[in-house]
Design a protein around this motif. Structure first.
Motif, PDB file in Angstrom:
ATOM      1  N   VAL A 213      12.464 119.953  89.877  1.00  0.00           N
ATOM      2  CA  VAL A 213      11.992 121.095  90.673  1.00  0.00           C
ATOM      3  C   VAL A 213      13.019 121.481  91.729  1.00  0.00           C
ATOM      4  O   VAL A 213      13.255 122.657  91.990  1.00  0.00           O
ATOM      5  N   ASN A 214      13.615 120.503  92.353  1.00  0.00           N
ATOM      6  CA  ASN A 214      14.295 120.739  93.631  1.00  0.00           C
ATOM      7  C   ASN A 214      15.757 121.136  93.550  1.00  0.00           C
ATOM      8  O   ASN A 214      16.317 121.672  94.505  1.00  0.00           O
ATOM      9  N   PHE A 215      16.369 120.882  92.406  1.00  0.00           N
ATOM     10  CA  PHE A 215      17.788 121.207  92.252  1.00  0.00           C
ATOM     11  C   PHE A 215      17.993 122.730  92.314  1.00  0.00           C
ATOM     12  O   PHE A 215      17.313 123.476  91.625  1.00  0.00           O
ATOM     13  N   PRO A 216      18.924 123.199  93.159  1.00  0.00           N
ATOM     14  CA  PRO A 216      19.141 124.654  93.290  1.00  0.00           C
ATOM     15  C   PRO A 216      20.079 125.194  92.200  1.00  0.00           C
ATOM     16  O   PRO A 216      21.258 125.440  92.427  1.00  0.00           O
ATOM     17  N   TYR A 217      19.517 125.357  91.000  1.00  0.00           N
ATOM     18  CA  TYR A 217      20.321 125.812  89.861  1.00  0.00           C
ATOM     19  C   TYR A 217      21.011 127.147  90.163  1.00  0.00           C
ATOM     20  O   TYR A 217      20.396 128.076  90.697  1.00  0.00           O
ATOM     21  N   LEU A 218      22.271 127.234  89.779  1.00  0.00           N
ATOM     22  CA  LEU A 218      23.014 128.490  89.961  1.00  0.00           C
ATOM     23  C   LEU A 218      22.367 129.612  89.170  1.00  0.00           C
ATOM     24  O   LEU A 218      22.290 130.755  89.643  1.00  0.00           O
TER      25      LEU A 218
ATOM     26  N   TYR B 180      25.622 122.504 111.511  1.00  0.00           N
ATOM     27  CA  TYR B 180      24.786 121.297 111.518  1.00  0.00           C
ATOM     28  C   TYR B 180      24.654 120.707 110.103  1.00  0.00           C
ATOM     29  O   TYR B 180      23.539 120.562 109.586  1.00  0.00           O
ATOM     30  N   PRO B 181      25.758 120.317 109.484  1.00  0.00           N
ATOM     31  CA  PRO B 181      25.669 119.837 108.102  1.00  0.00           C
ATOM     32  C   PRO B 181      24.819 118.578 107.943  1.00  0.00           C
ATOM     33  O   PRO B 181      24.063 118.451 106.979  1.00  0.00           O
ATOM     34  N   ASN B 182      24.925 117.661 108.896  1.00  0.00           N
ATOM     35  CA  ASN B 182      24.135 116.425 108.789  1.00  0.00           C
ATOM     36  C   ASN B 182      22.642 116.704 108.932  1.00  0.00           C
ATOM     37  O   ASN B 182      21.805 116.080 108.263  1.00  0.00           O
ATOM     38  N   THR B 183      22.312 117.652 109.795  1.00  0.00           N
ATOM     39  CA  THR B 183      20.911 118.049 109.974  1.00  0.00           C
ATOM     40  C   THR B 183      20.375 118.677 108.698  1.00  0.00           C
ATOM     41  O   THR B 183      19.267 118.344 108.247  1.00  0.00           O
ATOM     42  N   ALA B 184      21.159 119.577 108.125  1.00  0.00           N
ATOM     43  CA  ALA B 184      20.732 120.249 106.890  1.00  0.00           C
ATOM     44  C   ALA B 184      20.486 119.221 105.782  1.00  0.00           C
ATOM     45  O   ALA B 184      19.491 119.300 105.052  1.00  0.00           O
TER      46      ALA B 184
ATOM     47  N   ILE C 119      20.878 128.411 100.452  1.00  0.00           N
ATOM     48  CA  ILE C 119      19.697 127.754  99.903  1.00  0.00           C
ATOM     49  C   ILE C 119      20.022 126.273  99.751  1.00  0.00           C
ATOM     50  O   ILE C 119      21.002 125.909  99.100  1.00  0.00           O
ATOM     51  N   LEU C 120      19.218 125.444 100.410  1.00  0.00           N
ATOM     52  CA  LEU C 120      19.451 123.999 100.409  1.00  0.00           C
ATOM     53  C   LEU C 120      18.781 123.310  99.228  1.00  0.00           C
ATOM     54  O   LEU C 120      19.294 122.320  98.716  1.00  0.00           O
ATOM     55  N   MET C 121      17.621 123.835  98.810  1.00  0.00           N
ATOM     56  CA  MET C 121      16.886 123.232  97.692  1.00  0.00           C
ATOM     57  C   MET C 121      15.797 124.201  97.247  1.00  0.00           C
ATOM     58  O   MET C 121      15.443 125.128  97.973  1.00  0.00           O
TER      59      MET C 121
ATOM     60  N   ASP D 244      26.529 120.789  96.520  1.00  0.00           N
ATOM     61  CA  ASP D 244      27.123 119.519  96.971  1.00  0.00           C
ATOM     62  C   ASP D 244      26.258 118.846  98.034  1.00  0.00           C
ATOM     63  O   ASP D 244      26.033 117.634  98.003  1.00  0.00           O
ATOM     64  N   MET D 245      25.775 119.653  98.984  1.00  0.00           N
ATOM     65  CA  MET D 245      24.922 119.098 100.027  1.00  0.00           C
ATOM     66  C   MET D 245      23.604 118.586  99.441  1.00  0.00           C
ATOM     67  O   MET D 245      23.094 117.534  99.840  1.00  0.00           O
ATOM     68  N   TYR D 246      23.074 119.323  98.471  1.00  0.00           N
ATOM     69  CA  TYR D 246      21.840 118.878  97.824  1.00  0.00           C
ATOM     70  C   TYR D 246      22.049 117.507  97.157  1.00  0.00           C
ATOM     71  O   TYR D 246      21.196 116.621  97.268  1.00  0.00           O
ATOM     72  N   LYS D 247      23.174 117.355  96.484  1.00  0.00           N
ATOM     73  CA  LYS D 247      23.460 116.079  95.802  1.00  0.00           C
ATOM     74  C   LYS D 247      23.516 114.923  96.810  1.00  0.00           C
ATOM     75  O   LYS D 247      23.029 113.817  96.540  1.00  0.00           O
TER      76      LYS D 247
END
Length: 414
Positions: free
Chosen positions: A331-336, A256-260, A121-123, A369-372
């Motif tokens: 809204v968008n932060f993917p809380y654990l 594709y980390p940069n794409t994500a 889950i990215l966001m 980390d990616m979300y940040k």
């Protein structure tokens, strides 16, 4: 504006112009941000599946407004018929990402909702904005909310049928939680069926169900069509609950980390654009109502996204906890804890035999980390704590501190 919105091409150009005007930067200059360097997206075109629901809006608007180009990607929104279809296409790679149910992603990762595959889950895409609708037929007998539904089911005994959209998904969990709050065991006291969101209203119209839980605009559509009433909004079950996520496979993120990251940043910016004001929300409603997306009248969408609610029985109210796409990034932060909560309910309802490693799995799936990094690109603030606390409709508090105890604490379970 209305004439220009008649075709997708003209809509895109008009809205792109509006976005450029708001940003004050030319598209060429914005695209240059990602034109070169090792951070450039590895995959330039990204197919993102969506189901015809209002909360697909930030994915659609990132594409229609051309925000995706700013980050060096082209989002191709792909309309899908059912959540099961979304699952299959994500797993087999036909879709790169999807506007998707949290519980579907967690279910695939755990192997409880089909083939097991590591997921990501990215966001989070939106908070709130779903509803449980009760049929006019049972509303006329007095079942208009949780307590009166429970009373009717005790006094007028028969098989009651309720619909959700996917067995491990958000709508199933809101429905089960709400029914159980009022003493109705969804596994024993009712028949629960799975129906794709766009088919809910038609199925209620022909009498196939007594109630359903689904995202907008289908709850409001049932009221407009005179066939249902709002028994409860999901924000009244859990204020600011997680709803749809931007989901993909763990393989895609690795490859594709940069794409994500770029896609996440673009959709973040689109959500911010939607929430920026009334004019943008109305433009969004006009856009997503089109047959290419949700395929309904604008009037079915534009009331509840502004918090203007009616329940189908004469009551109207302004709801400050309506569907939100940004809310200053909250809204968008993917809380654990959001992901962990779904696992507790999957355990509660017998979808898993044993307690999983709740926190460990959430850390695997939620790409914090990616979300940040994406939030930094989009200039969006990030909450300090990946855990959050919520009080639900039955008075219980969820904070993620002891998920095993929480999952086992409910009197009504499978």
């Amino acid at each position: 504006m209305t004439d220009l919105l008649k075709t997708k091409l003209s809509r895109r150009s008009v809205l792109q112009a509006a976005a450029v005007g708001a940003a004050g930067v030319s598209p060429a200059l914005r695209t240059a941000v990602w034109a070169q360097g090792s951070d450039a997206p590895e995959k330039k075109e990204v197919k993102i599946g969506f189901i015809p629901l209002t909360d697909c809006a930030s994915v659609v608007m990132a594409s229609v407004l051309g925000i995706d180009k700013k980050y060096g990607v082209t989002i191709i929104p792909t309309k899908e018929a059912s959540w099961a279809g979304v699952r299959d296409k994500l797993v087999n790679g036909e879709l790169d990402m999807a506007h998707v149910l949290w519980g579907l992603i967690y279910g695939v990762h755990m192997g409880t909702s089909g083939p097991k595959k590591d997921m990501a889950i990215l966001m989070n895409l939106n908070h709130n904005g779903q509803a449980i609708t009760l049929s006019k037929k049972i509303a006329d007998k007095g079942a208009v909310d949780g307590p009166s539904l429970a009373k009717l089911m005790q006094t007028d005994k028969r098989e009651y049928t309720f619909a959700q959209t996917f067995p491990t998904g958000t709508h199933a969990m809101w429905l089960y939680y709400w029914l159980a709050t009022y003493g109705i065991n969804p596994m024993k006291d009712a028949k629960v069926i799975t129906v794709p969101p766009p088919q809910m209203v038609a199925n209620m119209r022909v009498g196939n169900m007594d109630g359903f839980c689904v995202g907008e605009p289908w709850g409001h559509r049932a009221i407009m069509d005179g066939i249902g009433v709002t028994g409860v909004t999901t924000q009244d079950i859990w204020r600011d609950h997680p709803e749809k996520a931007l989901g993909t496979t763990a393989d895609f993120v690795r490859k594709y980390p940069n794409t994500a990251r770029a896609v996440t940043a673009a959709i973040l910016e689109a959500g911010k654009w939607i929430d920026a004001g009334l004019q943008n929300k109305n433009k969004m409603a006009e856009t997503v109502a089109d047959k290419s997306y949700v395929n309904t009248g604008v009037d079915a969408i534009n009331q509840r996204i502004l918090g203007r609610y009616q329940n189908g029985m004469g009551k109207t109210w302004d709801d400050p906890n309506h569907m939100k796409f940004f809310n200053d990034g909250l809204v968008n932060f993917p809380y654990l804890t959001d992901g962990m909560w779904f696992l507790t309910q999957h355990k509660r309802w017998g979808l898993m035999k044993d307690h999983p490693d709740y926190l460990g799995i959430a850390k695997q799936i939620n790409q914090i980390d990616m979300y940040k990094q994406a939030a930094t690109l989009a200039k969006v603030s990030v909450p300090k704590d990946p855990m959050r606390t919520a009080k639900l409709v039955d008075g219980t508090v969820w904070d993620g501190k002891d998920p095993k105890k929480y999952a086992d604490s409910f009197k009504i379970h499978a």
